[in-house]
Design a protein around this motif. Structure first.
Motif, PDB file in Angstrom:
ATOM      1  N   LEU A 156     -58.875 -75.597 -52.523  1.00  0.00           N
ATOM      2  CA  LEU A 156     -59.773 -74.667 -51.842  1.00  0.00           C
ATOM      3  C   LEU A 156     -59.614 -74.745 -50.330  1.00  0.00           C
ATOM      4  CD1 LEU A 156     -63.065 -75.106 -53.881  1.00  0.00           C
ATOM      5  CD2 LEU A 156     -61.601 -73.104 -53.806  1.00  0.00           C
ATOM      6  N   TRP A 157     -59.511 -75.966 -49.794  1.00  0.00           N
ATOM      7  CA  TRP A 157     -59.328 -76.163 -48.359  1.00  0.00           C
ATOM      8  C   TRP A 157     -57.919 -76.672 -48.135  1.00  0.00           C
ATOM      9  CZ3 TRP A 157     -63.682 -77.582 -51.039  1.00  0.00           C
ATOM     10  CH2 TRP A 157     -64.850 -76.923 -50.688  1.00  0.00           C
ATOM     11  N   PRO A 158     -57.151 -76.034 -47.244  1.00  0.00           N
ATOM     12  CA  PRO A 158     -55.778 -76.498 -47.000  1.00  0.00           C
ATOM     13  C   PRO A 158     -55.767 -77.861 -46.308  1.00  0.00           C
ATOM     14  CG  PRO A 158     -56.371 -74.766 -45.456  1.00  0.00           C
ATOM     15  CD  PRO A 158     -57.497 -74.869 -46.442  1.00  0.00           C
ATOM     16  N   GLN A 159     -54.714 -78.608 -46.574  1.00  0.00           N
ATOM     17  CA  GLN A 159     -54.588 -79.921 -45.953  1.00  0.00           C
ATOM     18  C   GLN A 159     -54.272 -79.751 -44.473  1.00  0.00           C
ATOM     19  OE1 GLN A 159     -51.544 -81.912 -48.118  1.00  0.00           O
ATOM     20  NE2 GLN A 159     -52.877 -82.436 -49.823  1.00  0.00           N
ATOM     21  N   ARG A 160     -54.836 -80.622 -43.674  1.00  0.00           N
ATOM     22  CA  ARG A 160     -54.560 -80.585 -42.237  1.00  0.00           C
ATOM     23  C   ARG A 160     -53.359 -81.469 -41.954  1.00  0.00           C
ATOM     24  NH1 ARG A 160     -59.851 -79.487 -39.129  1.00  0.00           N
ATOM     25  NH2 ARG A 160     -61.129 -78.629 -40.789  1.00  0.00           N
ATOM     26  N   HIS A 161     -52.414 -80.923 -41.214  1.00  0.00           N
ATOM     27  CA  HIS A 161     -51.212 -81.662 -40.867  1.00  0.00           C
ATOM     28  C   HIS A 161     -51.292 -82.075 -39.399  1.00  0.00           C
ATOM     29  CE1 HIS A 161     -49.344 -80.635 -44.662  1.00  0.00           C
ATOM     30  NE2 HIS A 161     -49.704 -79.376 -44.465  1.00  0.00           N
ATOM     31  N   ALA A 162     -50.791 -83.243 -39.106  1.00  0.00           N
ATOM     32  CA  ALA A 162     -50.804 -83.730 -37.732  1.00  0.00           C
ATOM     33  C   ALA A 162     -49.772 -82.960 -36.912  1.00  0.00           C
ATOM     34  CB  ALA A 162     -50.487 -85.221 -37.700  1.00  0.00           C
ATOM     35  N   GLN A 163     -50.115 -82.692 -35.683  1.00  0.00           N
ATOM     36  CA  GLN A 163     -49.204 -82.014 -34.769  1.00  0.00           C
ATOM     37  C   GLN A 163     -48.948 -82.943 -33.590  1.00  0.00           C
ATOM     38  OE1 GLN A 163     -50.981 -78.327 -33.696  1.00  0.00           O
ATOM     39  NE2 GLN A 163     -50.731 -77.427 -35.715  1.00  0.00           N
ATOM     40  N   MET A 164     -47.665 -83.135 -33.277  1.00  0.00           N
ATOM     41  CA  MET A 164     -47.303 -84.014 -32.187  1.00  0.00           C
ATOM     42  C   MET A 164     -46.946 -83.167 -30.961  1.00  0.00           C
ATOM     43  SD  MET A 164     -44.294 -86.890 -31.727  1.00  0.00           S
ATOM     44  CE  MET A 164     -43.867 -86.713 -33.393  1.00  0.00           C
ATOM     45  N   ILE A 165     -47.493 -83.538 -29.830  1.00  0.00           N
ATOM     46  CA  ILE A 165     -47.197 -82.851 -28.577  1.00  0.00           C
ATOM     47  C   ILE A 165     -46.563 -83.871 -27.649  1.00  0.00           C
ATOM     48  CG2 ILE A 165     -48.176 -81.667 -26.600  1.00  0.00           C
ATOM     49  CD1 ILE A 165     -50.419 -80.738 -28.418  1.00  0.00           C
ATOM     50  N   VAL A 166     -45.399 -83.537 -27.106  1.00  0.00           N
ATOM     51  CA  VAL A 166     -44.695 -84.421 -26.192  1.00  0.00           C
ATOM     52  C   VAL A 166     -45.023 -83.970 -24.771  1.00  0.00           C
ATOM     53  CG1 VAL A 166     -42.453 -85.265 -25.451  1.00  0.00           C
ATOM     54  CG2 VAL A 166     -42.867 -84.786 -27.857  1.00  0.00           C
ATOM     55  N   LEU A 167     -45.619 -84.858 -24.001  1.00  0.00           N
ATOM     56  CA  LEU A 167     -45.951 -84.553 -22.615  1.00  0.00           C
ATOM     57  C   LEU A 167     -44.860 -85.094 -21.702  1.00  0.00           C
ATOM     58  CD1 LEU A 167     -49.745 -85.448 -22.654  1.00  0.00           C
ATOM     59  CD2 LEU A 167     -48.707 -83.195 -22.785  1.00  0.00           C
ATOM     60  N   LEU A 168     -44.412 -84.250 -20.815  1.00  0.00           N
ATOM     61  CA  LEU A 168     -43.396 -84.667 -19.860  1.00  0.00           C
ATOM     62  C   LEU A 168     -44.061 -85.290 -18.644  1.00  0.00           C
ATOM     63  CD1 LEU A 168     -41.105 -81.529 -20.009  1.00  0.00           C
ATOM     64  CD2 LEU A 168     -40.721 -83.735 -21.072  1.00  0.00           C
ATOM     65  N   PRO A 169     -43.364 -86.205 -17.973  1.00  0.00           N
ATOM     66  CA  PRO A 169     -43.932 -86.750 -16.741  1.00  0.00           C
ATOM     67  C   PRO A 169     -44.008 -85.662 -15.670  1.00  0.00           C
ATOM     68  CG  PRO A 169     -41.708 -87.554 -17.084  1.00  0.00           C
ATOM     69  CD  PRO A 169     -42.095 -86.828 -18.326  1.00  0.00           C
ATOM     70  N   ILE A 170     -44.991 -85.767 -14.806  1.00  0.00           N
ATOM     71  CA  ILE A 170     -45.217 -84.761 -13.778  1.00  0.00           C
ATOM     72  C   ILE A 170     -44.235 -84.962 -12.631  1.00  0.00           C
ATOM     73  CG2 ILE A 170     -46.877 -83.925 -12.091  1.00  0.00           C
ATOM     74  CD1 ILE A 170     -49.066 -84.730 -14.026  1.00  0.00           C
ATOM     75  N   ASP A 171     -43.566 -83.894 -12.260  1.00  0.00           N
ATOM     76  CA  ASP A 171     -42.677 -83.897 -11.114  1.00  0.00           C
ATOM     77  C   ASP A 171     -43.420 -83.227  -9.965  1.00  0.00           C
ATOM     78  OD1 ASP A 171     -40.596 -83.971  -9.358  1.00  0.00           O
ATOM     79  OD2 ASP A 171     -39.413 -82.417 -10.354  1.00  0.00           O
ATOM     80  N   THR A 172     -43.778 -83.998  -8.957  1.00  0.00           N
ATOM     81  CA  THR A 172     -44.602 -83.443  -7.878  1.00  0.00           C
ATOM     82  C   THR A 172     -43.873 -82.402  -7.052  1.00  0.00           C
ATOM     83  OG1 THR A 172     -43.967 -85.278  -6.450  1.00  0.00           O
ATOM     84  CG2 THR A 172     -46.007 -85.513  -7.706  1.00  0.00           C
ATOM     85  N   MET A 173     -42.577 -82.435  -7.032  1.00  0.00           N
ATOM     86  CA  MET A 173     -41.835 -81.438  -6.250  1.00  0.00           C
ATOM     87  C   MET A 173     -41.724 -80.117  -6.999  1.00  0.00           C
ATOM     88  SD  MET A 173     -41.462 -82.926  -3.500  1.00  0.00           S
ATOM     89  CE  MET A 173     -40.443 -81.767  -2.629  1.00  0.00           C
ATOM     90  N   ALA A 174     -41.700 -80.165  -8.332  1.00  0.00           N
ATOM     91  CA  ALA A 174     -41.571 -78.930  -9.115  1.00  0.00           C
ATOM     92  C   ALA A 174     -42.934 -78.300  -9.393  1.00  0.00           C
ATOM     93  CB  ALA A 174     -40.857 -79.206 -10.430  1.00  0.00           C
ATOM     94  N   THR A 175     -43.983 -79.118  -9.394  1.00  0.00           N
ATOM     95  CA  THR A 175     -45.313 -78.553  -9.607  1.00  0.00           C
ATOM     96  C   THR A 175     -45.935 -78.206  -8.275  1.00  0.00           C
ATOM     97  OG1 THR A 175     -46.289 -80.754  -9.583  1.00  0.00           O
ATOM     98  CG2 THR A 175     -45.679 -79.853 -11.726  1.00  0.00           C
ATOM     99  N   GLY A 176     -46.900 -77.329  -8.296  1.00  0.00           N
ATOM    100  CA  GLY A 176     -47.523 -76.932  -7.044  1.00  0.00           C
ATOM    101  C   GLY A 176     -48.984 -76.636  -7.232  1.00  0.00           C
ATOM    102  N   SER A 177     -49.550 -75.980  -6.267  1.00  0.00           N
ATOM    103  CA  SER A 177     -50.971 -75.682  -6.272  1.00  0.00           C
ATOM    104  C   SER A 177     -51.167 -74.187  -6.136  1.00  0.00           C
ATOM    105  CB  SER A 177     -51.640 -76.413  -5.101  1.00  0.00           C
ATOM    106  OG  SER A 177     -52.987 -76.039  -5.019  1.00  0.00           O
TER     107      SER A 177
END
Length: 77
Positions: free
Chosen positions: A31-52
């Protein structure tokens, strides 16, 4: 209420329960579908490529172009 009527109602309820259980067994899905785990890979923050997005740029502002090779591919499904 007569005993025959009560027995007939009991058999009707059991038959209905067996039919509903048989449908669930036939199709084999819960009746209720099984919940599957989802993996998210976070990249390290590059301060020169990110901005405001602030109006006054104290830190580095957004770059003119982004390197999309640093972003992970979108998962299928």
């Amino acid at each position: 209420m007569q005993p025959g009527n009560m027995i007939a109602n009991l058999f009707a309820a059991l038959l209905l329960a067996l039919m509903i259980g048989g449908v669930f067994l036939l199709f084999g899905r819960p009746l209720w579908p099984q919940r599957h785990a989802q993996m998210i890979v976070l990249l390290p923050i590059d301060t020169m490529a990110t901005g405001s997005v602030r109006r006054a740029c104290v830190e580095p502002c957004l770059p003119a172009r982004f390197d999309l090779k640093l972003a992970p591919a979108r998962p299928q499904g």
